[in-house]
Structures are given as C-alpha cells and as structure tokens.
Design an enzyme around this catalytic site. Structure first.
Site, PDB file in Angstrom:
ATOM      1  N   PHE A  49       0.779  -1.248   0.014  1.00 20.86           N
ATOM      2  CA  PHE A  49       0.038  -0.029  -0.013  1.00 20.86           C
ATOM      3  C   PHE A  49       0.828   1.210  -0.054  1.00 20.86           C
ATOM      4  O   PHE A  49       1.714   1.340   0.787  1.00 20.86           O
ATOM      5  CB  PHE A  49      -0.741   0.003   1.162  1.00 20.86           C
ATOM      6  N   SER A 121       3.544  -6.401   2.764  1.00 16.37           N
ATOM      7  CA  SER A 121       2.121  -5.556   3.017  1.00 16.37           C
ATOM      8  C   SER A 121       0.837  -6.216   2.255  1.00 16.37           C
ATOM      9  O   SER A 121       0.725  -7.460   2.096  1.00 16.37           O
ATOM     10  CB  SER A 121       2.172  -4.010   2.814  1.00 16.37           C
ATOM     11  N   LEU A 122       0.258  -5.206   1.403  1.00 17.22           N
ATOM     12  CA  LEU A 122      -0.660  -5.855   0.692  1.00 17.22           C
ATOM     13  C   LEU A 122      -0.046  -6.499  -0.571  1.00 17.22           C
ATOM     14  O   LEU A 122      -0.853  -7.544  -1.082  1.00 17.22           O
ATOM     15  CB  LEU A 122      -1.692  -4.661  -0.081  1.00 17.22           C
ATOM     16  N   ASP A 148       5.722  -8.720   6.334  1.00 20.15           N
ATOM     17  CA  ASP A 148       4.512  -8.218   6.958  1.00 20.15           C
ATOM     18  C   ASP A 148       3.311  -8.110   6.498  1.00 20.15           C
ATOM     19  O   ASP A 148       3.038  -6.939   6.042  1.00 20.15           O
ATOM     20  CB  ASP A 148       5.135  -6.780   7.543  1.00 20.15           C
ATOM     21  N   HIS A 213       6.694  -1.515  10.039  1.00 21.41           N
ATOM     22  CA  HIS A 213       6.196  -2.210   8.785  1.00 21.41           C
ATOM     23  C   HIS A 213       7.203  -2.407   7.710  1.00 21.41           C
ATOM     24  O   HIS A 213       7.224  -3.316   6.867  1.00 21.41           O
ATOM     25  CB  HIS A 213       5.117  -1.397   8.439  1.00 21.41           C
TER      26      HIS A 213
END
Ligand SMILES: [Ca+2]
Ligand SMILES: [Ca+2]
Length: 285
Positions: A49, A121-122, A148, A213
């Site tokens: 993201f 992430s995404l 993550d 993150h």
C-alpha cells in the site's frame, strides 16, 4: 479499479539487465533477449500500500537475488492502484493484481518449482491470490514469502481464500514486524517469524511512518546475502517467555530452529521468535 486504471507494470532484472527493463506479460522472446534464463530461479516481488517497486529497500532485495542466484527478478508495480487515499480500494485492487501476476508467471513457461513469489504488505496477499489462481489452473508455486503481510481486513480472516495462507504455495513463510498496526497478527504460513516480538522494531520510535512495517524489507534483503549469520529463530510459547530466556535451544524436546527470511526451510514450522539489531548488520545469530 480496472486493469487499465491500475496499469500494472512488470520490471525485469537479470545479471544482463541489473538496472531493469519493463517487459510485457507473455512477451517471452523479448525477455529472453534481455537475459531471462529459464534454468535460473525466478523471483516475483510485489510492493504494498502507498508504495511502488522502485524504492531503495526493494532494489536491495532485487540486487541480492541477482548476486546470490543470478536469478530472474520481476518487480510488479501497481502503484496507481496502491497510492489511493482509501485503503479498502487498494485492498480490492490486489485481487486484480494477483490475477495479473498469475497470468504473467504462467507466461514464463517455466517449471513452477523454479518460481517464487514475495510481497510486502498488501503485496503479500496479492502473491497469495496469485498462488491460489495458479492452483486453480493446476500449478503450484514453490514458495511465497510474506513480508509483514497487511493486517487490516486480513487479520483473523477465517476464509483462507481471502488472504495469504499455507495452501497458496508449497511453502509459505512470513515475517511479521508490525503486527499491531499495518501488519497482521495472524499466522498465515507454514512458518511465521516475529522478530523482536513482531510489533515494534528497534530504532523505530513510532510506527506512524510505518517504520516497523517497512523494516522487514531490510531484514529480508540482508538474509538473502547472509553467509554465516542467518537469523536463527526459536520456538516459544510467547515473546515474553522468549525474552525471559526460556527458549534458547534448538532440537530435542525444545523443537527445531529455523532461519528467518531467505534461508527459511519448510521442515521447521510454526511461530518463531528472534531478536535483531536496530541497524545493519541486523542479524545477531
Ligand atoms: Ca489464500
Ligand atoms: Ca507497531
């Protein structure tokens, strides 16, 4: 958003083209002309993201794969779908991106035993969707590494078709570095590593700028290049017990150890803890 609006772009990095070239899905002869080698391992990396594929911490990962394996590296850039104000819109866009990754991987004509996906992430869940889409066509990618994996909308999701899960590849390994904010506190792989407890990373005073993150990309890049120190992790009932020194053995009744990141193996599963340094060299043991 539509495929045209997202505008997913694939960058290819090989030992012949270390600075990257943009390639089109299915254009195999062009890829071969630029250095794609089907005898080498292929890594397909997807960003998260509010990001893109061209950041320095991502380049460190691509460069490490070239150095260690002479690999074919592909970076999936879906920035127009990721840099949107509404997280849920980006979250929906990774369904589209996941399918595009699956089609792209199939177009390489390579054995899927040589193809590994990784994402931040995404991008971790997009990789999971790609793995699932390929499974529906009868293929199984050898590995998906989730850096993550995004948490909001995915943590605690009971439907494995809606998130990254162990069925999406032969081996799924995840590293959780911000499991209380942007990342997920749910185990989503055969093995899930929680460095420094998984919530807050050393030298990250605040996670508002997604320091913890993002730190996972630095750990992962270093792990690829690791020769002696390989991020040994330990089976433990909790981070508190790990910090109290209760889980320091490998093997026997204490269970096995596993390396976090590139050197992780599928023979040692479950939740794992370890500590890292706050700056390079991150690896402690
Ligand atoms: Ca899944
Ligand atoms: Ca955090």
């Amino acid at each position: 958003m539509s495929e045209a609006e997202i505008g997913t772009t694939f960058y290819m990095y090989t030992p012949s083209t270390p600075n990257g070239v943009i390639v089109n899905s299915g254009a195999l002869s062009t890829m071969v002309a630029y250095g794609f080698n089907d005898r080498k391992q292929t890594h397909i990396f997807t960003h998260g993201f509010n990001s893109n594929s061209q950041g320095s911490s991502s380049f460190d990962i691509y460069d490490a794969f070239l150095e260690v394996e002479g690999a074919n590296v592909f970076a999936v850039d879906w920035r127009n779908g990721a840099n949107v104000a509404n997280y849920n819109k980006a979250r929906q866009n990774i369904r589209v991106v996941g399918n595009q990754i699956a089609i792209f991987a199939e177009g390489l004509g390579q054995s899927f035993s040589k193809i590994e996906l990784a994402g931040h992430s995404l991008g971790a869940h997009a990789s999971g969707y790609a793995g699932e889409a390929l499974k529906n066509k009868g293929y199984t990618v050898s590995r998906i590494t989730g850096l993550d994996p995004a948490g909001p909308g995915f943590s605690g999701e009971s439907n494995s078709g809606c998130r990254l899960d162990p069925s999406d590849a032969d081996f799924v390994d995840n590293i959780h570095t911000d499991d209380d904010t942007y990342g997920s506190s749910t185990d989503m792989g055969h093995v899930d590593f929680y460095p420094n407890g998984g919530s807050s990373q050393p030298n990250c005073l605040t996670d508002i700028a997604s320091c913890s993150h993002s730190k996972v990309k630095n750990y992962y890049a270093e792990s690829i290049l690791a020769t002696t120190c390989k991020f040994t992790s330990y089976d433990c009932s909790s981070w508190a017990n790990y910090e109290a020194g209760q889980c320091t053995s490998c093997g026997g009744v204490f269970g096995c150890c596993n390396y976090m990141g590139y050197w992780a193996t599928s023979s040692c599963t479950g939740k794992r803890y370890l500590k890292t340094n706050g700056k390079p060299t991150y690896c402690i043991s």
